[in-house]
Design an enzyme around this catalytic site. Structure first.
Site: not given
Length: 391
Positions: A42, A97, A140, A165, A198-201, A290, A320
Site C-alpha cells: 500500500y 459460477k 442466465d 447459456d 429456440a431459446g439461448a441454448a 433441468n 457446462n
C-alpha cells in the site's frame, strides 16, 4: 477419470449450510506481516505502480488482477429452471459460477448481478467498469435479449465476452455428440438432428452443429417446427428458418422426429416418450432440461442407444463446467480480444479428445470433475485464438 453419479440424494440442510455466508471470499496474494510489507503493498509503494500505469496503461495487465479477472454478469431473468427471479435471487448461482472458474480454470472471478433488464443500461455499466476486469461471462439472461446483449457487448468491449447459456451448452453438446457417434460408429455429417427449444441454448446448439458439419438440423419452438413459411418469427428465428430444416418439414415434434438420428431437448417441456419411437435406428437422445429432463432417461433408453441429460445423478451428464473454465482460461492466456467460432469448435474437440480414453454408451463425455479437461480446452482455445488472429 471415469464419470460417477451420486448415490445418496443431497439434503436441504446440506444445501443451505453449503451456501450460508456465500461461497466466495477475497484472499491476499501477498502477506502483510511487517511495516515493510505494508509500505510495498500500500502506501507509499503503491503510488509508484499507479504512476507507472498512468504513463503506460498496458502495465495494468502485469501489476493488477484485472487481466485475469472474469465477471459473471446476470440480470436474473432466466435462472436455471426458475425463470425470472431477479438479480438478488440469482446471486447464489453466480457465486457458484465464480467458484467453478477458480476450481477448474484457476481464474479469479466475481459475480456481478445487475438490477436492470435494460440492454442499454447493462452495456453502459460494463463499458464503464471495463478497467476492472479481463473478460465477461454472461449468465442466465433471457432470450431474445441475450442475443442482442452479447452481440453489442462484443462490439463495445475489447475483451472476451461469452454468454455461457448459449455457447457453453453448445460446446459440450457438440463434444457429447462426437462421443456418442464414436461409440455408435457414425459420422456427424450424415445425421439429422432435431433441436427442441429456440431459446439461448437451442439457437447456439443449432449454430455450432451446423458449423461442425451437420447438414440437416430442424429446430422447434412452442409453436412447432421453425420454417421459412411461418409468420410472426422474430429476427433470430427468421435466420434459423433460412438456414435449418432443409427438408421443409411442417408440424410439431412428431413430424420432426420421424427418421431423426438425434433429439436434443432444450425446451423445458416434457414430451410423450412414444414420439421417440419414430426415430431412426441407433438413435441418440439428449434430454437436457433441468431439473426435469424432457423425457426420463429410463423411458428414453427404450428407444435410443445413447441417452444423456444435464443432471449429475444420471450417466452422461452434459455439464457446462466442461467448457467455460477452459474457454476463458485459453482466451485470457493467449491475450485474445474475443471468443471466435473456431475457438468454440476447438474447445469441443478438446473435450471429446479427453473422453476418447474411456468411451462407452454411459460415458460419452468426461466427468465434470476430470482435472484434465480445463487445461486441454485452454490449450486448444489459445491455439485457435492465435490462428484466428484475435490475439
Amino acid at each position: 477419470m471415469t464419470g460417477t453419479t451420486m448415490t445418496t440424494p443431497v439434503t436441504d440442510t446440506e444445501i443451505f449450510e453449503g451456501h450460508e455466508g456465500g461461497k466466495l471470499s477475497v484472499a491476499a496474494t501477498r502477506p502483510i506481516s511487517s511495516p515493510r510489507d505494508l509500505s510495498v503493498a500500500y502506501t507509499p509503494g503503491v503510488a509508484k505502480v499507479s504512476r507507472a500505469i498512468a504513463e503506460d496503461a498496458a502495465k495494468a495487465k502485469r501489476y493488477t488482477w484485472a487481466d485475469r479477472l472474469v465477471v459473471v454478469v446476470s440480470d436474473g431473468t432466466a435462472v436455471l429452471g426458475l425463470g425470472d427471479i431477479g438479480a438478488s435471487a440469482s446471486l447464489p448461482v453466480m457465486e457458484g459460477k465464480s467458484v467453478l472458474f477458480k476450481t477448474f480454470g484457476g481464474l479469479d472471478s466475481i459475480p456481478l448481478v445487475l438490477d436492470t433488464t435494460d440492454v442499454d443500461e447493462i452495456i453502459e455499466t460494463l463499458v464503464r467498469l471495463r478497467p476492472s476486469f479481463g473478460a465477461v461471462n454472461l449468465e442466465d439472461i433471457s432470450a431474445p435479449r441475450c442475443f442482442e446483449l452479447e452481440d453489442r457487448l462484443k462490439e463495445a468491449l475489447d475483451c472476451p465476452v461469452m454468454h455461457d447459456d448459449q455457447h457453453g451448452t453448445a460446446i459440450v453438446t457438440l463434444a457429447a455428440l462426437r462421443g456418442a457417434n464414436q461409440v455408435l460408429g457414425k459420422d456427424i455429417s450424415g445425421q439429422r438432428v432435431v433441436v427442441s427449444g429456440a431459446g439461448a441454448a437451442g439457437v447456439a446448439c443449432a449454430r455450432i452443429l451446423q458449423n461442425a458439419g451437420v447438414a440437416d438440423v430442424t429446430v422447434l419452438d412452442s409453436r412447432g417446427i421453425i420454417h421459412s413459411g411461418r409468420e410472426g418469427l422474430n429476427p433470430i428465428k427468421q435466420k434459423l428458418a433460412e438456414t435449418t430444416n432443409t427438408a421443409g418439414l411442417r408440424g410439431g415434434l412428431g413430424e420432426a422426429l420421424k427418421g431423426a438420428d438425434v433429439f436434443l431437448g432444450l425446451s423445458g417441456a416434457t414430451i410423450d416418450e412414444s414420439l421417440l419411437a419414430g426415430m431412426a435406428d441407433d438413435a441418440i437422445v439428449f434430454a437436457l432440461s433441468n431439473p426435469d429432463p424432457e423425457v426420463h432417461p429410463a423411458a428414453a433408453s427404450r428407444y435410443a442407444k445413447i441417452v444423456a441429460t444435464g443432471r449429475s445423478d444420471f450417466p452422461n451428464q452434459i455439464n457446462n463446467v466442461l467448457a467455460f473454465p477452459g474457454v476463458f482460461r485459453g482466451a485470457l492466456d493467449s491475450g485474445a480480444r474475443a471468443i471466435t467460432e473456431n475457438m468454440k469448435l476447438a474447445a469441443a474437440e478438446a473435450i471429446f479428445a479427453v473422453a476418447q480414453d474411456d468411451l462407452g454408451p454411459d460415458r460419452i463425455v468426461p466427468s465434470p470433475l476430470d482435472p484434465r479437461v480445463a487445461p486441454e480446452v485452454a490449450a486448444a482455445v489459445a491455439k485457435a485464438a492465435e490462428a484466428d488472429g484475435v490475439v
